[in-house]
Design an enzyme around this catalytic site. Structure first.
Site, PDB file in Angstrom:
ATOM      1  N   GLU A 198     -34.492  79.564 -10.994  1.00  0.00           N
ATOM      2  CA  GLU A 198     -35.352  80.743 -10.828  1.00  0.00           C
ATOM      3  C   GLU A 198     -36.774  80.457 -10.333  1.00  0.00           C
ATOM      4  O   GLU A 198     -37.711  81.174 -10.707  1.00  0.00           O
ATOM      5  CB  GLU A 198     -35.409  81.564 -12.144  1.00  0.00           C
ATOM      6  CG  GLU A 198     -34.028  81.926 -12.694  1.00  0.00           C
ATOM      7  CD  GLU A 198     -34.064  82.715 -14.017  1.00  0.00           C
ATOM      8  OE1 GLU A 198     -35.082  83.339 -14.333  1.00  0.00           O
ATOM      9  OE2 GLU A 198     -33.041  82.698 -14.723  1.00  0.00           O
ATOM     10  N   HIS A 219     -38.942  77.775 -27.935  1.00  0.00           N
ATOM     11  CA  HIS A 219     -40.340  78.167 -28.175  1.00  0.00           C
ATOM     12  C   HIS A 219     -41.125  77.089 -28.886  1.00  0.00           C
ATOM     13  O   HIS A 219     -42.349  77.134 -28.944  1.00  0.00           O
ATOM     14  CB  HIS A 219     -40.396  79.472 -28.976  1.00  0.00           C
ATOM     15  CG  HIS A 219     -39.733  80.610 -28.256  1.00  0.00           C
ATOM     16  ND1 HIS A 219     -38.452  81.029 -28.553  1.00  0.00           N
ATOM     17  CD2 HIS A 219     -40.145  81.359 -27.213  1.00  0.00           C
ATOM     18  CE1 HIS A 219     -38.133  82.017 -27.734  1.00  0.00           C
ATOM     19  NE2 HIS A 219     -39.127  82.234 -26.916  1.00  0.00           N
ATOM     20  N   HIS A 268     -27.062  87.177 -21.901  1.00  0.00           N
ATOM     21  CA  HIS A 268     -27.956  86.475 -22.813  1.00  0.00           C
ATOM     22  C   HIS A 268     -28.835  87.488 -23.519  1.00  0.00           C
ATOM     23  O   HIS A 268     -29.357  88.410 -22.894  1.00  0.00           O
ATOM     24  CB  HIS A 268     -28.822  85.476 -22.044  1.00  0.00           C
ATOM     25  CG  HIS A 268     -29.980  84.984 -22.855  1.00  0.00           C
ATOM     26  ND1 HIS A 268     -29.811  84.123 -23.913  1.00  0.00           N
ATOM     27  CD2 HIS A 268     -31.299  85.265 -22.791  1.00  0.00           C
ATOM     28  CE1 HIS A 268     -30.998  83.890 -24.455  1.00  0.00           C
ATOM     29  NE2 HIS A 268     -31.909  84.566 -23.802  1.00  0.00           N
TER      30      HIS A 268
HETATM   31  N1  GLN Z   1     -32.623  84.014 -17.253  1.00  0.00           N
HETATM   32  C1  GLN Z   1     -33.885  84.203 -17.908  1.00  0.00           C
HETATM   33  C2  GLN Z   1     -34.611  82.879 -18.036  1.00  0.00           C
HETATM   34  O1  GLN Z   1     -33.986  81.900 -18.172  1.00  0.00           O
HETATM   35  C3  GLN Z   1     -33.709  84.793 -19.292  1.00  0.00           C
HETATM   36  C4  GLN Z   1     -35.009  84.948 -19.996  1.00  0.00           C
HETATM   37  C5  GLN Z   1     -34.984  85.767 -21.263  1.00  0.00           C
HETATM   38  O2  GLN Z   1     -33.981  85.965 -21.871  1.00  0.00           O
HETATM   39  N2  GLN Z   1     -36.116  86.212 -21.710  1.00  0.00           N
HETATM   40  O3  GLN Z   1     -35.795  82.786 -18.027  1.00  0.00           O
HETATM   41 ZN    ZN Z   2     -33.909  84.768 -24.157  1.00  0.00          ZN
END
Ligand code: GLN
Ligand code: ZN
Length: 491
Positions: free
Chosen positions: A215, A425, A372
Site C-alpha cells: 500500500e 501498536h 479484517h
Molecule cells: N489494509 C489496511 C492496512 O494494512 C488495514 C488497516 C486497518 O485495519 N486499520 O493498513
Molecule cells: Zn486493523
C-alpha cells in the site's frame, strides 16, 4: 414534547445539526422555530446548534479546492454560526422579509436536491434492482474453502500480513513532492514500483505465504478509494478531532457513488508480476468508507452504503478477472459503527453485513475473500460476523491472549481465522516462543485447518527493522508449529 417543559423554562432548540457538514434547510428549521414561538413565545427560545461544534471543521469558505456547486451545500462551524444568526433574523421577519433573507440558502438547498450529482440515475436504478439473492456467494463456505485449498495449495497455518508495510519518511516525502508537482507522474510511479519490488522481495525472503503489495500508493485507506470514486469531495483544512490529540480529515460523501475506473488493479497486477506466490488484492469495505466519511444526510445511510458496496464489487470483479485469487475487503470500522442504543443495533448490523456481502457476492468459489476488523469483541454479534460469510477473517486478538476466540468455538464458526498473533501498536518484537504459545492457545478454540498466522493490523506506522524482526519470528513460529503438529510444509 413542548408540553413537558416546566413553566417558565427556556428551550434551546438545536435546529442546526452540529454533527454534519451540510447547510441547514432554513424552511425546515423555521417550521420548528415558528411552532415553538407560538407555544412558548420568543422570550423562552434560544436558537442553537444540536450539539457542540467540536465535530465540525472550521470554515467552508477556505475550501476553494472543492467544486463550487458542492461547496455551496456545505456549512462548517463558522457557517453554522451564520445560519443561527440568519434564522434569528428570519424568525422576526414577515413573509416578504423571509423570502428576501432566505433567497440564497433556499437556492443551495434546491440545487443540492436536484443536482445530477445527487441523482445519478444509473447508480440509483442499479442499487434499486439489488435483490436479497444478490448478496450471496455462488457456493457454501465449506465448498469454497475446499476449492480455494486446491487452487492456492497453501501450507497449514498459512502466514500473511494485513496489507500495509511501513510508510517511511521517503514514501511520505515522495507523495508530498508529487502533490506539489515537484516530480512528474512517471517518476512517482517508478518510485512506487520500486517500493513494491522491495516489499515483495522482503516477504519472499521472510518466506511468508500470501503476500501483499504494501500500500505505498495510499495515504489513507478511505481517502485513497474516495478520491477515485464519484460522489466524494475532499477538503483542504477540514480537520476534526478523532481522539485525544489525533485528528482526521474525513472525505465528504455528497452524491451518488460509482466507480468510473478500476482503482487498484494495475498495482495488484504489477505486484503479482514480481512473484509466483499469491498476491492479495486489498480493498476498503463500504461500511468503513461510510463510517470514516462525512455522509450525505438526504437519504438513509444504508442506501449510501449500498452504493459504495456496488462500487467495491466492481473492483472485486475486475481483480478476479485479472487473476487475483485472494482479495481482502477491510471492514476496520464495522464494529465501531454499532449504534449506542441497543434497539438500533440489529438493524445497523443487518444492513452493514449485507453491504459487505454485496462486495464479494459475485466472486467465484475458488476466489478467497478475506476481511479484517480492528476491534474484535464479537461476543454479542457473532452470528452477524458469521453472516459476513468471509472465507478468512483476520482480527485483533493478541492482547486478549486469544480468549476472544472462545466465542468462535462456541458458535462452531465455519470460516478460517487469523487471530492476530502480535500487537502492531506496541513497539516491541514478539519472540518466537511467545507467538508459538499464542498459536497453541488459539488451537484451544479453532481447528488447525482454520487457523492463519498474521499480525493484528496493518504495519504502516511501524519501522522496517522491528517489522522484519517480528515477521521473521512469526514465520518461524508457524514453521515450528507445523513441525510439532507433524505436518511440515512439503519441500
Ligand atoms: N489494509 C489496511 C492496512 O494494512 C488495514 C488497516 C486497518 O485495519 N486499520 O493498513
Ligand atoms: Zn486493523
Amino acid at each position: 414534547m413542548l408540553d413537558a417543559l416546566p413553566a417558565g423554562a427556556r428551550l434551546s432548540a438545536g435546529v442546526v445539526d452540529g454533527r454534519n457538514v451540510w447547510a441547514t434547510d432554513p424552511d425546515r428549521a423555521l417550521d420548528q422555530l415558528d411552532r415553538i414561538v407560538d407555544r412558548l413565545g420568543a422570550g423562552r427560545l434560544t436558537i442553537a446548534p444540536s450539539c457542540s461544534l467540536l465535530h465540525a471543521p472550521y470554515r467552508v469558505s477556505r475550501e476553494t479546492g472543492i467544486d463550487e456547486e458542492v461547496r455551496s451545500w456545505l456549512a462548517f462551524g463558522e457557517e453554522k454560526l451564520d445560519e443561527l444568526a440568519l434564522l434569528h433574523r428570519a424568525l422576526q421577519a414577515d413573509a416578504a422579509g423571509r423570502d428576501q433573507l432566505l433567497q440564497e440558502s433556499r437556492a443551495r438547498i434546491a440545487s443540492r436536491r436536484s443536482s445530477p450529482r445527487t441523482n445519478d440515475h444509473a447508480v440509483r436504478s442499479r442499487a434499486a434492482a439489488v435483490t436479497q439473492a444478490d448478496h450471496d456467494r455462488p457456493a457454501p463456505i465449506a465448498d469454497r474453502l475446499a476449492a480455494q485449498r486446491r487452487r492456492l495449495g497453501l501450507p497449514l497455518l498459512p502466514t500473511t500480513t494485513i496489507g500495509s508495510y511501513p510508510q517511511t519518511t521517503k514514501i511520505r516525502n515522495m507523495r508530498r513532492r508529487r502533490r506539489a508537482g515537484d516530480i512528474d507522474a512517471a517518476t512517482y510511479e517508478d518510485f512506487l514500483k520500486s517500493e513494491i519490488d522491495d516489499v515483495v522481495r522482503i516477504q519472499e525472503e521472510l518466506d511468508l505465504d500470501v503476500l501483499v503489495h504494501g500500500e505505498p500508493e495510499r495515504n489513507d485507506m478511505v481517502e485513497y478509494f474516495g478520491e477515485q470514486l464519484e460522489g466524494f469531495a475532499f477538503s483542504a483544512y477540514g480537520w476534526v478531532q478523532s481522539y485525544g490529540s489525533r485528528c482526521v480529515k474525513p472525505p465528504i460523501l455528497f452524491g451518488d457513488v460509482s466507480r468510473p475506473e478500476p482503482m487498484t488493479v494495475s498495482w495488484w497486477e504489477y505486484a503479482q508480476s514480481r512473484t509466483s506466490r499469491p498476491m492479495k488484492g486489498m480493498l476498503t469495505g463500504p461500511v468503513t468508507i461510510l463510517q470514516w466519511s462525512f455522509v450525505r444526510d438526504d437519504q438513509p445511510r444504508q442506501e449510501t452504503c449500498r452504493q459504495i458496496g456496488l462500487a467495491i464489487q466492481d473492483e472485486v470483479v475486475d481483480l478476479e478477472a485479472a487473476g487475483c485469487a485472494v482479495i481482502q475487503v477491510d471492514e476496520a470500522a464495522l464494529r465501531e459503527g454499532l449504534p449506542l442504543r441497543g434497539e438500533d443495533q440489529d438493524d445497523y448490523v443487518r444492513w452493514a453485513v449485507d453491504c459487505f456481502r454485496l462486495t464479494s457476492a459475485p466472486a467465484r468459489p475458488d476466489t478467497q475473500i478475506h476481511t479484517h476488523m480492528c476491534y474484535s469483541e464479537f461476543n454479542e454479534m457473532i452470528e452477524h460476523i458469521a453472516r459476513l460469510d468471509a472465507d478468512v477473517l483476520s482480527i485483533e486478538a493478541s492482547r486478549s491472549g486469544m480468549e476472544l476466540l472462545e466465542v468462535f468455538s462456541g458458535f462452531d464458526y465455519p470460516g478460517e481465522i487469523g487471530p492476530g498473533v502480535y500487537d502492531i501498536h506496541a513497539p516491541r518484537v514478539p519472540s518466537v516462543e511467545e507467538i508459538e504459545q499464542l498459536l497453541r492457545d488459539a488451537q484451544r478454540y479453532l481447528t488447525v485447518e482454520q487457523l492463519w498466522v498474521n499480525p493484528d493490523c496493518g504495519l504502516k506506522t511501524r519501522g522496517w527493522e522491528e517489522t522484519r524482526a517480528a515477521l521473521r519470528n512469526l514465520v518461524e513460529a508457524a514453521r515450528r508449529r507445523r513441525v510439532e503438529i507433524g505436518q511440515p510444509v512439503p519441500a
